[in-house]
Design an enzyme around this catalytic site. Structure first.
Site, PDB file in Angstrom:
ATOM      1  N   ASP A  45       0.936  -0.979   0.373  1.00 48.00           N
ATOM      2  CA  ASP A  45      -0.139   0.145   0.533  1.00 48.00           C
ATOM      3  C   ASP A  45       0.936   1.332  -0.295  1.00 48.00           C
ATOM      4  O   ASP A  45       2.195   1.019  -0.854  1.00 48.00           O
ATOM      5  CB  ASP A  45      -0.762   0.068   0.942  1.00 48.00           C
ATOM      6  CG  ASP A  45      -2.698   0.437   0.965  1.00 48.00           C
ATOM      7  OD1 ASP A  45      -1.677   1.963   0.559  1.00 48.00           O
ATOM      8  OD2 ASP A  45      -3.159  -0.067   1.513  1.00 48.00           O
ATOM      9  N   HIS A 103       1.486   1.701  -3.306  1.00 47.68           N
ATOM     10  CA  HIS A 103       0.716   2.941  -4.246  1.00 47.68           C
ATOM     11  C   HIS A 103       0.864   4.014  -4.300  1.00 47.68           C
ATOM     12  O   HIS A 103       0.426   4.667  -5.324  1.00 47.68           O
ATOM     13  CB  HIS A 103      -1.139   2.892  -3.275  1.00 47.68           C
ATOM     14  CG  HIS A 103      -2.002   1.346  -3.067  1.00 47.68           C
ATOM     15  ND1 HIS A 103      -2.774   0.836  -2.666  1.00 47.68           N
ATOM     16  CD2 HIS A 103      -1.472  -0.137  -3.695  1.00 47.68           C
ATOM     17  CE1 HIS A 103      -2.881  -0.312  -2.554  1.00 47.68           C
ATOM     18  NE2 HIS A 103      -1.762  -1.050  -3.378  1.00 47.68           N
TER      19      HIS A 103
END
Length: 491
Positions: A297, A331
């Protein structure tokens, strides 16, 4: 460049002026960077083997490690040494003046036995929530560290769900063979029936008034712990260690002052849900340098609480220096938000490389968050093979969670209106991205006063800009594969 200029209510402008006047502290700049005080420890060293710990990868060493910590603490602090070996353990609770030092080739492997992790009061994405006890934690401490060349492994795969599309066919078959249960459509693996029920029924973990962690015993398996959590601590050091395979966020300092994260490696699988690398939340005076991250993430993320609870806490993440770091999968390389309701300011990012992240410099929020993000500076940022945008601002970021309450989404300026302003990025190079720059503010609150200079980006498309004010580009070169280098959607 200015697009879609707006006039704001006088009361709000006056509030911002008072807020700015109330801020005290140094006038930080590239020639006067924020600093973090370092912890200092006594040289007294105790090996965990002195209290019966065994490096056989099977014996549960929780009690032995805590005996060593207690003994050193009673002597006024010092070093608790974890020698080379594979040390199975349950959650470790740190104490002030303790340096937990992992020797080279030492691995702390946290047990897959979830009964060892107590239900506790914690936080989930900026809100008070029931969680399982973190593998390494400390609260209200001063002078505390985890150092060395060893590995901290959270055994995260036993905690987290995974979608079939995220694994190879062989990995998927292996996952099913390991136990657990499947979603009714057969496309998601859950660690247990309890986890499946909580997930599919979208149960909330929030600690609302009158509820205690034990009220969530029927969904305990669903309450994945963050790997390392230090809450309201002073002079915290993480140095040299590899932190990996967390059930959720990997490193989460919360409301800490004088934080240093140096030369650590952070690794989570690409499929790790909420597999953030570092979430620096409501911290003051911090240094992150020389780190390498490869996560599932956001990589290096700035947060400060969520919605009304974050605004009531009122603690911005401020006075930070982030330099000489490398991010692979993630991300975003450097990220602010989306839980930034307490604000963020005086943060300097320098000499960082992002290789294959989804986005490079990523800023995100939404109506209802509130908070002021300002005085963010980045220079000498190098990117390659960015899957989406190299520089990204979006105030329409919204993912609905069970922990989300009602949010005022009207186009009005109030305490829930996020403010992003006063940032300067320079010496930015990106070779390969889907889009160079994306900026999308709010109609009632444009993103304003952003300067981007000395930038070269090679991307499929150039820019997309909506609802901004005083966005300046100086000496910017966009090398695109599309005919139109910039798309301006302003009216």
């Amino acid at each position: 460049m200015t697009f879609k200029k707006h006039f704001l209510p006088i009361a709000f402008l006056a509030l911002c002026s008072l807020e700015a006047a109330a801020q005290t502290g140094e006038n930080y700049s590239w020639t006067n960077l924020p600093k973090a005080q370092q912890p200092v420890f006594k040289r007294d060293t105790v090996r965990i083997t002195a209290y019966g710990a065994l490096p056989d990868g099977h014996t549960l060493n929780t009690a032995a490690i805590h005996k060593a910590i207690d003994a050193v603490s009673k002597r006024g602090g010092g070093v608790v040494m974890v020698p080379a070996g594979l040390w199975m353990t349950g959650p470790i609770v740190m104490k002030s003046n303790i340096n937990l030092h992992l020797s080279e080739n030492a691995t702390l492997l946290f047990t897959p036995d979830k009964t060892q992790y107590a239900l506790t009061e914690g936080f989930y994405e900026g809100k008070s929530a029931a969680r399982n006890q973190s593998p390494i934690s400390g609260i209200n401490l001063e002078n505390v560290a985890v150092t060395g060349k060893g590995i901290v492994d959270g055994n995260g795969d036993v905690w987290r769900a995974v979608h079939k599309s995220q694994l190879t066919e062989g990995q998927w078959k292996e996952k099913i063979a390991s136990g657990g249960v499947l979603k009714d459509d057969g496309k998601t693996w859950y660690p247990s029936e309890q986890f499946k029920k909580a997930s599919t029924e979208n149960k909330s973990m929030l600690l609302t008034p009158g509820k205690t962690p034990m009220d969530f015993a029927d969904m305990k398996d669903f309450l994945r712990p963050n790997l390392v959590v230090f809450n309201n601590c002073k002079k915290v050091l993480l140095e040299g260690v590899t932190f990996q395979n967390s059930a959720a966020w990997c490193i989460h300092p919360l409301m800490c002052q004088d934080l240093t994260i140096r030369n650590v490696r952070v690794k989570n699988p690409e499929y790790a849900h909420n597999g953030d690398g570092m979430d620096i939340e409501s911290c003051k005076n911090f240094l992150i340098e020389g780190c390498t991250l490869d996560v599932g993430d956001d990589a290096i993320c700035i947060k400060s609480g969520k919605d009304e609870e974050g605004r009531k806490r009122g603690m911005p993440t401020e006075n930070g220096l982030i330099r000489n770091n490398i991010v692979y999968n993630g991300h975003g390389g450097f990220v602010v938000g989306s839980e930034m309701s307490g604000g963020a300011r005086n943060i300097f990012v320098q000499n960082c490389t992002f290789m294959g992240t989804d986005k490079g410099l990523r800023f995100k929020s939404v109506r209802g968050r509130g908070g002021v993000v300002e005085k963010i500076y980045a220079k000498d940022i190098y990117m390659k093979d960015i899957a989406q945008e190299a520089i990204f601002f979006d105030l329409f970021y919204f993912v609905k969670f069970a922990t989300d309450g009602a949010r005022d989404m009207r186009e009005v300026v109030n305490e829930g209106t996020p403010v992003f302003r006063d940032m300067h990025f320079e010496n930015i190079v990106c070779n390969g991205a889907a889009k160079g720059v994306f900026i999308r503010g709010l109609a009632e609150m444009p993103i304003r006063n952003i300067v981007i200079e000395n930038m070269v980006i090679t991307a499929e498309s150039g820019m997309e800009l909506t609802d901004g004010d005083n966005i300046q580009f100086k000496n910017v070169h966009l090398i695109t594969t599309e005919k139109s280098k910039a798309v301006n959607q302003a009216k």
